[in-house]
Design a protein around this motif. Structure first.
Motif, PDB file in Angstrom:
ATOM      1  N   LEU A   1       9.990  39.614   3.830  1.00  0.00           N
ATOM      2  CA  LEU A   1      10.276  38.552   4.800  1.00  0.00           C
ATOM      3  C   LEU A   1      10.723  37.271   4.112  1.00  0.00           C
ATOM      4  O   LEU A   1      11.571  36.535   4.621  1.00  0.00           O
ATOM      5  CB  LEU A   1       9.038  38.276   5.660  1.00  0.00           C
ATOM      6  CG  LEU A   1       8.572  39.408   6.580  1.00  0.00           C
ATOM      7  CD1 LEU A   1       7.277  39.017   7.294  1.00  0.00           C
ATOM      8  CD2 LEU A   1       9.656  39.763   7.595  1.00  0.00           C
ATOM      9  N   GLU A   2      10.153  36.998   2.964  1.00  0.00           N
ATOM     10  CA  GLU A   2      10.499  35.782   2.236  1.00  0.00           C
ATOM     11  C   GLU A   2      11.884  35.856   1.600  1.00  0.00           C
ATOM     12  O   GLU A   2      12.544  34.830   1.411  1.00  0.00           O
ATOM     13  CB  GLU A   2       9.470  35.502   1.141  1.00  0.00           C
ATOM     14  CG  GLU A   2       8.139  34.969   1.633  1.00  0.00           C
ATOM     15  CD  GLU A   2       7.204  34.619   0.501  1.00  0.00           C
ATOM     16  OE1 GLU A   2       6.510  33.596   0.610  1.00  0.00           O
ATOM     17  OE2 GLU A   2       7.185  35.358  -0.509  1.00  0.00           O
ATOM     18  N   HIS A   3      12.330  37.058   1.264  1.00  0.00           N
ATOM     19  CA  HIS A   3      13.555  37.183   0.480  1.00  0.00           C
ATOM     20  C   HIS A   3      14.734  37.788   1.234  1.00  0.00           C
ATOM     21  O   HIS A   3      15.841  37.814   0.687  1.00  0.00           O
ATOM     22  CB  HIS A   3      13.290  38.014  -0.787  1.00  0.00           C
ATOM     23  CG  HIS A   3      12.393  37.342  -1.776  1.00  0.00           C
ATOM     24  ND1 HIS A   3      11.016  37.395  -1.685  1.00  0.00           N
ATOM     25  CD2 HIS A   3      12.665  36.582  -2.866  1.00  0.00           C
ATOM     26  CE1 HIS A   3      10.483  36.714  -2.685  1.00  0.00           C
ATOM     27  NE2 HIS A   3      11.450  36.214  -3.405  1.00  0.00           N
ATOM     28  N   VAL A   4      14.534  38.278   2.452  1.00  0.00           N
ATOM     29  CA  VAL A   4      15.657  38.861   3.185  1.00  0.00           C
ATOM     30  C   VAL A   4      16.710  37.780   3.407  1.00  0.00           C
ATOM     31  O   VAL A   4      16.407  36.647   3.758  1.00  0.00           O
ATOM     32  CB  VAL A   4      15.192  39.477   4.522  1.00  0.00           C
ATOM     33  CG1 VAL A   4      14.627  38.422   5.468  1.00  0.00           C
ATOM     34  CG2 VAL A   4      16.327  40.246   5.185  1.00  0.00           C
ATOM     35  N   HIS A   5      17.965  38.134   3.160  1.00  0.00           N
ATOM     36  CA  HIS A   5      19.051  37.152   3.183  1.00  0.00           C
ATOM     37  C   HIS A   5      19.557  36.992   4.613  1.00  0.00           C
ATOM     38  O   HIS A   5      20.093  37.932   5.201  1.00  0.00           O
ATOM     39  CB  HIS A   5      20.190  37.601   2.265  1.00  0.00           C
ATOM     40  CG  HIS A   5      21.277  36.598   2.137  1.00  0.00           C
ATOM     41  ND1 HIS A   5      21.099  35.358   1.571  1.00  0.00           N
ATOM     42  CD2 HIS A   5      22.587  36.644   2.514  1.00  0.00           C
ATOM     43  CE1 HIS A   5      22.240  34.686   1.592  1.00  0.00           C
ATOM     44  NE2 HIS A   5      23.153  35.444   2.162  1.00  0.00           N
TER      45      HIS A   5
END
Length: 434
Positions: free
Chosen positions: A222-226
């Motif tokens: 969730l933190e890194h999905v672009h």
């Protein structure tokens, strides 16, 4: 609240400038959606001590042997009594990397309309399945709805892995089956994560119980999905919400147009066209509550000033001369009916709200009703009842400034209002503006 989250208080400038991810949860009843959200809030230290104490007290009163984190989102009394989610519950939390808005949507078929409401503005959707049951009808239903609503990112969480002895075989079977089904839909990005919401495995940190899984934890994903590239930064669409004319003796020549940028980038000096009049001008300035800015992009709320005095009012749209939405009174739309008292019928007259423009409309035709379990089209249908989805043709009293929903979720979506009760009775997605 933990001191770890103290720098993330709402007044902090760093927090305001952080990326925001909106995501919705979906799944069948008892798949653990509310528990998963409660676990996310608990493990990221996003709870106040009194919130946690209240949940612990209710859990003890119910005789639960553990702190029932699902109670953090199932706030209605009926939800707690039945052990299901009915209403869409919104929760907010932040990590040092990103801000989040969660829409916990119901799993039961009778609350499809609530699920559509929660997912309509989501950047990402979490679909939960019970590892013991595998894919069920609701799993496919929710995947189709997310595809219909053009949610850019989809995450399948195979929950309750602790109840199948952390079996890789079970996980692989469910992942393969869901991937095969998603291939029939329009799903741009799909991830599959095995989790145990109750015990916290693979929620915030990687699980030691599933060493065979080499992917990220849910929070890491969730933190890194672009999501930056998901926004339409090509088609300039600025629906005018309000015309600002200061009532001051010292300011006589100020005329600003306030609204939220639906798509594209608006900059001073840009040549623009105003619809539906077709008048041309240039952007003189773009201003926010904090002062002028060099550019505005979605979802910023700004005031645009033009170099020419043009007759512009609420419901008009500012766009680029060679890249304009359709100006049309005839639209084809996929519609999700939400009214439990009266069905949609051909010949029915309604009010529709599209961006900042309101128009009256008549239903000219119902092409088919869609069975979202089998994806079968019933072209003999004559009406749409509660939670049913179909394709309709509408004729509006004034032109809409619209795009197809697949191109622009803001200018391609609208709501339908019953003129007699003033209730919202449907949500719709434009599929053709011809």
């Amino acid at each position: 609240m933990s001191t770890d989250t103290m720098p993330l208080l709402d007044g902090d400038a760093a927090l305001r400038s952080m990326d925001l991810l909106r995501f919705a949860t979906a799944g069948s009843v008892d798949d653990g959606k509310s528990t998963l959200i409660g676990r996310l809030l608990y493990d990221t230290k996003s709870l106040f001590s009194d919130q946690l104490a209240a949940v612990e007290a209710v859990s003890a009163a119910r005789g639960d042997e553990y702190t029932n984190l699902a109670l953090l989102t199932d706030g209605l009394r009926a939800e707690r009594e039945q052990g299901i989610t009915i209403d869409v519950a919104y929760r907010y939390f932040a990590t040092p990397r990103r801000k989040f808005i969660i829409a916990d949507t119901p799993g039961h078929i009778q609350y499809t309309r609530n699920m559509v409401t929660g997912a309509s503005t989501a950047d990402l959707a979490l679909i939960l399945v019970d590892a013991r049951k595998g894919l069920v009808e609701q799993s496919r239903r929710h995947a189709f709805l997310c595809s219909l609503l053009r949610v850019p990112h989809l995450v399948l969480c195979v929950n309750k892995m602790d109840l199948v002895d952390w079996s890789q075989e079970v996980y692989d079977r469910i992942a393969d089956e869901f991937t095969a089904f998603a291939a029939k839909l329009d799903v741009p990005d799909l991830s599959v994560i095995p989790v145990s919401a109750l015990q916290g495995d693979n929620i915030v940190s990687r699980s030691e119980n599933m060493p065979w899984y080499e992917g990220p934890s849910l929070l890491h994903h969730l933190e890194h999905v672009h999501i930056a590239s998901d926004r339409n930064l090509v088609d300039v669409r600025f629906p005018v919400q309000y015309v600002i004319r200061p009532q001051s003796t010292t300011v006589t020549d100020y005329r600003g147009y306030a609204g939220q940028v639906a798509s594209g980038v608006v900059k001073p000096g840009d040549e623009v066209m105003v619809l539906p009049s077709g008048f041309m001008s240039r952007v003189a300035a773009v201003e926010t509550a904090d002062g002028p800015v060099e550019e505005a992009f979605p979802p910023m709320s700004v005031t645009v000033r033009l170099t020419d005095e043009i007759d512009i009012s609420r419901g008009d749209m500012i766009c680029r001369p060679n890249n304009a939405p359709a100006v049309t009174q005839d639209i084809e739309a996929m519609i999700c009916w939400m009214d439990e008292t009266r069905p949609l019928q051909v010949g029915g007259k309604y009010t529709i709200k599209h961006t900042t423009r309101t128009a009256r409309a008549i239903v000219r035709g119902l092409h088919y009703r869609l069975d979202i379990n089998s994806l079968h089209r019933d072209d003999t249908a004559t009406e749409l009842r509660l939670n049913e989805i179909g394709r309709v043709r509408l004729r509006t009293t004034i032109p809409l400034l619209a795009d197809e929903y697949r191109r622009n979720r803001t200018t391609g979506g609208f709501i339908v209002i019953d003129e007699t009760t003033n209730r919202t009775v449907a949500a719709a997605m434009i599929v053709d503006t011809a």
